[in-house]
Enzyme design. Sequence first.
Site, short mmCIF file in Angstrom:
data_model
loop_
_atom_site.label_atom_id
_atom_site.label_comp_id
_atom_site.label_asym_id
_atom_site.label_seq_id
_atom_site.Cartn_x
_atom_site.Cartn_y
_atom_site.Cartn_z
N GLY A 1 -4.71 -4.06 -4.10
CA GLY A 1 -5.29 -3.04 -4.06
C GLY A 1 -4.74 -1.84 -4.12
O GLY A 1 -3.78 -1.30 -3.09
N HIS A 2 -5.05 -1.45 -5.89
CA HIS A 2 -3.57 -0.60 -6.73
C HIS A 2 -4.85 0.86 -6.60
O HIS A 2 -6.36 0.47 -7.33
CB HIS A 2 -3.65 -0.77 -7.59
CG HIS A 2 -1.66 -1.68 -6.97
ND1 HIS A 2 -1.22 -2.28 -7.72
CD2 HIS A 2 -1.86 -2.40 -5.29
CE1 HIS A 2 -0.44 -3.87 -7.10
NE2 HIS A 2 -0.64 -3.57 -6.06
N GLN B 1 1.94 -5.72 -3.07
CA GLN B 1 2.20 -6.29 -2.18
C GLN B 1 3.64 -5.40 -1.94
O GLN B 1 3.78 -4.43 -1.97
CB GLN B 1 2.89 -7.74 -1.84
CG GLN B 1 1.10 -7.80 -1.32
CD GLN B 1 0.76 -9.05 -2.74
OE1 GLN B 1 1.12 -8.91 -3.29
NE2 GLN B 1 -0.29 -8.76 -3.09
N LYS C 1 1.89 2.43 -5.08
CA LYS C 1 2.36 1.52 -6.41
C LYS C 1 1.10 1.96 -7.54
O LYS C 1 1.94 1.97 -8.48
CB LYS C 1 2.67 0.30 -6.61
CG LYS C 1 4.00 -0.04 -5.23
CD LYS C 1 3.73 -1.46 -4.93
CE LYS C 1 2.38 -2.30 -4.42
NZ LYS C 1 2.20 -2.00 -3.02
N ASP D 1 1.21 -1.57 0.29
CA ASP D 1 0.32 0.17 0.15
C ASP D 1 0.60 1.55 -0.13
O ASP D 1 0.25 2.09 0.48
CB ASP D 1 -0.64 0.03 0.98
CG ASP D 1 -1.80 -1.17 0.80
OD1 ASP D 1 -2.62 -1.75 -0.09
OD2 ASP D 1 -2.00 -1.81 2.34
P1 GDP Z 1 -1.00 0.80 -3.95
O1 GDP Z 1 -1.30 -0.86 -3.42
O2 GDP Z 1 0.83 0.29 -3.07
O3 GDP Z 1 -1.43 0.59 -5.02
O4 GDP Z 1 -1.54 1.53 -2.52
P2 GDP Z 1 -2.78 1.74 -2.43
O5 GDP Z 1 -3.33 2.20 -3.47
O6 GDP Z 1 -3.64 0.51 -1.51
O7 GDP Z 1 -3.03 2.84 -1.19
C1 GDP Z 1 -2.58 3.77 -1.36
C2 GDP Z 1 -3.16 5.34 -0.56
O8 GDP Z 1 -2.68 6.89 -0.94
C3 GDP Z 1 -4.34 5.04 -1.76
O9 GDP Z 1 -5.62 5.70 -1.33
C4 GDP Z 1 -3.63 6.66 -3.18
O10 GDP Z 1 -4.78 7.48 -3.47
C5 GDP Z 1 -3.11 7.55 -1.72
N1 GDP Z 1 -2.01 8.23 -2.58
C6 GDP Z 1 -0.48 7.62 -3.01
N2 GDP Z 1 -0.17 8.52 -3.12
C7 GDP Z 1 -0.70 9.86 -2.27
C8 GDP Z 1 0.24 10.33 -2.09
O11 GDP Z 1 1.57 10.98 -2.25
N3 GDP Z 1 -0.53 11.31 -1.00
C9 GDP Z 1 -1.27 11.03 -0.28
N4 GDP Z 1 -2.38 12.00 1.23
N5 GDP Z 1 -1.55 10.34 -0.67
C10 GDP Z 1 -1.18 9.69 -1.55
P1 IMO Z 2 -1.10 -4.32 -2.17
O1 IMO Z 2 -0.39 -4.70 -3.93
C1 IMO Z 2 -0.64 -4.53 1.80
C2 IMO Z 2 -1.04 -9.36 3.49
C3 IMO Z 2 -2.20 -9.05 4.57
C4 IMO Z 2 -1.27 -10.22 5.52
C5 IMO Z 2 -0.82 -10.11 4.32
C6 IMO Z 2 -1.38 -12.37 3.98
O2 IMO Z 2 -1.96 -3.37 -1.98
O3 IMO Z 2 0.26 -3.62 -1.74
P2 IMO Z 2 -2.40 -12.80 1.67
O4 IMO Z 2 -4.44 -12.42 1.86
O5 IMO Z 2 -1.67 -12.65 1.10
O6 IMO Z 2 -2.28 -14.35 2.19
O7 IMO Z 2 -2.33 -11.87 3.53
O8 IMO Z 2 0.06 -9.15 4.08
N1 IMO Z 2 -1.40 -7.92 2.60
C7 IMO Z 2 -1.18 -7.17 2.03
N2 IMO Z 2 -0.59 -5.67 2.96
N3 IMO Z 2 -0.73 -4.56 0.59
C8 IMO Z 2 -1.18 -5.81 -0.04
O9 IMO Z 2 -0.90 -5.56 -1.39
C9 IMO Z 2 -1.26 -6.84 0.82
N4 IMO Z 2 -1.28 -7.80 0.43
C10 IMO Z 2 -1.45 -9.17 1.02
O10 IMO Z 2 -2.70 -8.49 5.10
O11 IMO Z 2 -0.49 -8.68 6.33
MG MG Z 3 -2.94 -1.33 -1.78
#
Ligand code: GDP
Ligand code: IMO
Ligand code: MG
Length: 435
Positions: free
Chosen positions: A40-41, A223, A16, A13
């Site tokens: 979840g991206h 991840q 990416k 998270d």
């Molecule tokens: P990912 O799994 O690595 O793609 O990241 P996620 O989407 O799960 O979580 C990143 C969260 O941070 C999302 O809600 C993005 O919209 C938000 N985000 C990304 N870059 C920034 C930033 O520079 N500032 C803020 N405030 N939010 C950001």
């Molecule tokens: P993105 O791509 C954050 C974590 C789960 C748990 C562990 C194992 O959005 O960054 P799993 O269901 O994969 O067997 O769970 O990994 N986890 C993540 N945490 N971002 C993710 O993906 C994750 N995918 C799995 O919360 O701790």
């Molecule tokens: Mg994510």
Amino acid sequence: MPGVAIIGAQWGDEGKGKVVDLLAEQADVVIRFQGGNNAGHTIVRGKDVYKFHLVPSGILYPGKLCVIGNGVVVDPAVLTDEIDGLRRSGIDISGLRISANAHLIMPYHKLLDHAGEAKLGKLQIGTTRRGIGPCYADKAARLGIRMQDLLDEKILKQKIYAAMEPKRLMLRPFAKDPTLDLHAMTEEYRTFGHRLEPYIADTPPIAWQVLEENGLVVFEGAQGTMLDIDHGTYPFVTSSNPVAGSACVGAGVGPSSIHEVWGVAKAYATRVGAGPFPTELDDDLGERMRQSGGEFGTTTGRPRRTGWLDLVALRYATKVNGLTGLVVTKLDVLTGIDPLNVATRYLGPEGAMFDEFPYHQSILHKARGDLIELPGWHEDIRAARSLDDLPETARSYLDYISDFLGIPVVMVGVGPGRDEMIWTGASERLRPAAA
Ligand code: GDP
Ligand code: IMO
Ligand code: MG
């Protein structure tokens, strides 16, 4: 500039999705190479917020080649929903391709994931319960069902039978679950097969051709490094390899095809699920970061644990991935927190100090970040578009990180929107068109 891998450098998270979206504009193909719908991206474009679990984060560019690689585990129910959602939004997904060798998440994988966590009780990993671990386990046990199996009913049924049979004992509590009926399951998956058939392809040659023509391939990680099954905080990890080396295996290219490896890290740290987190803030400040950073899981909605930036873990991620650049996201979330802390080593049990990330679980589980203070800033930085627009203390914070890791900061996120980004100019070869 043929191959760039975008890797989570922390516990997932990190942002990416946003980085891949920015680079995808000039890419010839974007390839997801591991994980499944545990990911979840998020991509924010104006008022529109897209959350992708399986479809690569380049899909918003009409017709862009977006590959779900062989290393990904695919829940076809989730993928068809995602495709339907994109179609409803009028997005052209004609460039989507799914590796015929990608493994399928089956109903019994999800039940086993739930059952496994329930059985572990207090020791549970905190998985997303999407069936990821059991699916990769079947892949390794050579009992997996692959995308290509969806296209042949006889093979599909035989393989489901063979895979489900050894699990009967473990699945006994679910004996009456209607999703476990062999015939109904085969039928359901055949229907998915009909729907997904136009996208199923032999995907490595797509990457080879782009590379041969000196085009740009973006490898999209899911991840993060600390969740890697080999290099993360085992057993509190996912069941795949989010590290850069895995891009080769999960996409079907050699290491010489990857020329830049960018790690994505928040300006602080978060983790969702159980496991060691040496810089965790279990207090009001942690709650403040959670609220201002919107730190709630994209996939499960769970509150994310929050803490200070952990430079020990980040330097480890730099080495394990061979990072050539760092993207620092969410710098804006730290505005108003003064002073800031970062961990530069760990305090272990009995007063021991660790400069490097400890391999031993007994040490890691007790390790706490040894923090140093850095000055914060109070100005709103969301409008900053160059390093010069940032307060001096924010620039020093970035310099400190870069010096500690020995790699340049290539991009800085100052808000969720796609334009809320600073391009530092550290990597001239790979400049997002939006920068
Ligand atoms: P990912 O799994 O690595 O793609 O990241 P996620 O989407 O799960 O979580 C990143 C969260 O941070 C999302 O809600 C993005 O919209 C938000 N985000 C990304 N870059 C920034 C930033 O520079 N500032 C803020 N405030 N939010 C950001
Ligand atoms: P993105 O791509 C954050 C974590 C789960 C748990 C562990 C194992 O959005 O960054 P799993 O269901 O994969 O067997 O769970 O990994 N986890 C993540 N945490 N971002 C993710 O993906 C994750 N995918 C799995 O919360 O701790
Ligand atoms: Mg994510």
